[in-house]
Write an enzyme that holds these catalytic residues in place. Structure first.
Site, PDB file in Angstrom:
ATOM      1  N   GLU A  84       0.276   1.439   3.849  1.00 35.00           N
ATOM      2  CA  GLU A  84      -0.825   2.394   3.720  1.00 35.00           C
ATOM      3  C   GLU A  84      -0.631   3.552   4.693  1.00 35.00           C
ATOM      4  OE1 GLU A  84      -3.163   2.256   1.360  1.00 35.00           O
ATOM      5  OE2 GLU A  84      -2.221   0.426   0.607  1.00 35.00           O
ATOM      6  N   ARG A 307      -2.792  -5.790  11.187  1.00 29.98           N
ATOM      7  CA  ARG A 307      -2.412  -6.098   9.799  1.00 29.98           C
ATOM      8  C   ARG A 307      -0.944  -6.483   9.794  1.00 29.98           C
ATOM      9  NH1 ARG A 307      -5.928  -1.699   9.336  1.00 29.98           N
ATOM     10  NH2 ARG A 307      -7.871  -2.224   8.223  1.00 29.98           N
ATOM     11  N   HIS A 352       7.434  -6.140  12.365  1.00 30.74           N
ATOM     12  CA  HIS A 352       6.090  -6.226  12.927  1.00 30.74           C
ATOM     13  C   HIS A 352       6.006  -7.406  13.883  1.00 30.74           C
ATOM     14  CE1 HIS A 352       3.976  -3.900   9.428  1.00 30.74           C
ATOM     15  NE2 HIS A 352       4.990  -3.249   9.957  1.00 30.74           N
TER      16      HIS A 352
END
Length: 442
Positions: A84, A307, A352
């Protein structure tokens, strides 16, 4: 002057503090473009071509960015490190290109997983290009949202009733719920009874369950009604005369390893069980902790990006956590080597990190006066889980005792005691369904 764009004003305030003079930091206030709200926004006949327009409520923020870029020498896109965030950066670059305000100025994509001075300066020193793969992934998701929802929702209005909606995620989720409900409705309840003995040895009290009756092992439905249960109980009472003898004692020692640090889904689950937070509330508070909270010396990002589906931790974070444990709990609370957790999801983005505090030195208690009650509770949960994941295992003694009386009747009592709490001194994971282990000393 360098122009830096992020999504939110809170994140912009934190970056301004670290970047200082020479940088102007503006917020896009989320997504800047979306599909046109009418038929033909996605065209499957022409390679799924997508038609976009600027989101009306954010048009003024896009205008402000375009105006600031005219005076800047380059553009840094510092949106979130997921698909996103990548899409927001790509859309913004495309809008500025269409408006012809880039003028061959360099456009740099910077990514950081925690909003700390070290992470931001490291990201600014090593920019990259926009990842078209991540942009394509986001566009595919958005196209499916449109194609499923835009085509099926009107059909539901026509065939069932107005106001209903279909979606890429909600429709399969609804099917899962319906199928589970149908299973529940098909279930045929069947009565069964269990018999327990309330036992006492000196001052210790415990419960033992009947496992064998008249020399035969009991199956789940062997005692099918209250009359049979009372008959069995009366028979055992007459045979035992208030005393059960110990036939066998089994002792075992087992290890319990700490759970991995949080990912998005496990944080939402544990916050629901322990704090009573909804998934939406958990993510809203986590966003606040990530983007920055004023702790007295300005705004500071307290946790890494929330996230994520990766359970890995950065090497420097592991080293800091282990040093903190050794200093506050002692070297004996550390395993010989750092714990390394493997991500189960095949699609996990290993670049991540798991969700962790940006500095373990910022303990929950040291920040309590600076955080709201909900911020404190969620930060404490994240902090404890991250620290506990690098601590020594817990050692637990389990005991099983067989108790018997005349007539071949046998009971089983089990219990456990914590010999060395290890990580459990800091953190205990909730069991699903809020079932708590009863620790009985036998």
């Amino acid at each position: 002057m360098h122009l830096v764009v992020v999504e939110s004003p809170a994140k912009a305030r934190t970056l301004r503090k670290y970047l200082g003079k020479g940088y102007q930091v503006l917020a896009s206030y989320g997504h800047v473009r979306d599909l046109v709200p009418k038929e033909g926004a996605v065209d499957p006949e022409h390679d799924f071509a997508m038609r976009y327009q600027v989101i009306e409520r954010n048009a003024k923020h896009v205008d402000a960015i375009a105006k600031a870029l005219a005076k800047a020498e380059d553009l840094y896109l510092a949106t979130d490190p997921d698909r996103e965030g990548e899409a927001i950066s790509w859309h913004l670059r495309e809008i500025l290109r269409e408006r012809d305000v880039l003028d061959a100025k360099p456009v740099r994509r910077v990514v950081f997983h925690e909003i700390t001075e070290r992470a931001i300066r490291e990201a600014m020193a090593h920019p990259r290009d926009i990842s078209q793969e991540l942009v394509n992934a986001q566009q595919a998701r958005r196209a499916l949202d449109y194609l499923v929802g835009f085509n099926l929702s009107p059909l539901l209005w026509k065939k069932i009733r107005p106001g209903l909606s279909a979606g890429r995620v909600q429709s399969p989720a609804l099917r899962l719920i319906v199928e589970r409900e149908e299973e529940i409705e098909r279930f045929e309840p069947r009565e069964y009874w269990t018999i327990e003995a309330r036992c006492r040895k000196e001052e210790a009290r415990f419960v033992a369950r009947l496992t064998h009756y008249e020399g035969r092992k009991l199956e789940q439905f062997d005692i099918g009604d209250e009359a049979r249960a009372r008959e069995v109980a009366d028979t055992i009472k007459r045979a035992a005369r208030g005393v059960l003898r110990v036939e066998k004692v089994e002792r075992r020692q087992r290890r319990r390893n700490p759970p991995p640090p949080f990912i998005t889904s496990t944080l939402q689950q544990e916050a629901s069980r322990k704090l009573g937070f909804s998934a939406q509330k958990t993510m809203r508070i986590a966003q606040q902790l990530y983007e920055g909270v004023d702790i007295g010396a300005g705004s500071v990002g307290l946790i890494t990006y929330m996230r994520t589906d990766s359970v890995s931790l950065a090497q420097e974070a592991v080293e800091e956590i282990r040093a903190w444990i050794a200093r506050h709990y002692g070297e004996d609370r550390l395993p010989p080597k750092p714990r390394v957790f493997k991500t189960r999801s095949k699609n996990a983005q290993e670049a991540h990190e798991a969700i962790r505090p940006t500095s373990v030195a910022r303990t929950p208690e040291s920040l309590k006066e600076r955080l709201t009650r909900d911020q404190f509770r969620l930060y404490e949960l994240i902090w404890r889980r991250a620290v506990a994941c690098q601590m020594r295992h817990a050692t637990i003694d389990t005991v099983g005792v067989d108790l018997a009386c005349e007539g071949g009747h046998r009971f089983r009592a089990t219990g456990s005691t914590v010999v060395d709490p290890g990580f459990m001194a800091l953190y205990q994971e909730s069991a699903e369904g809020d079932k708590k282990e009863e620790e009985r000393m036998l």
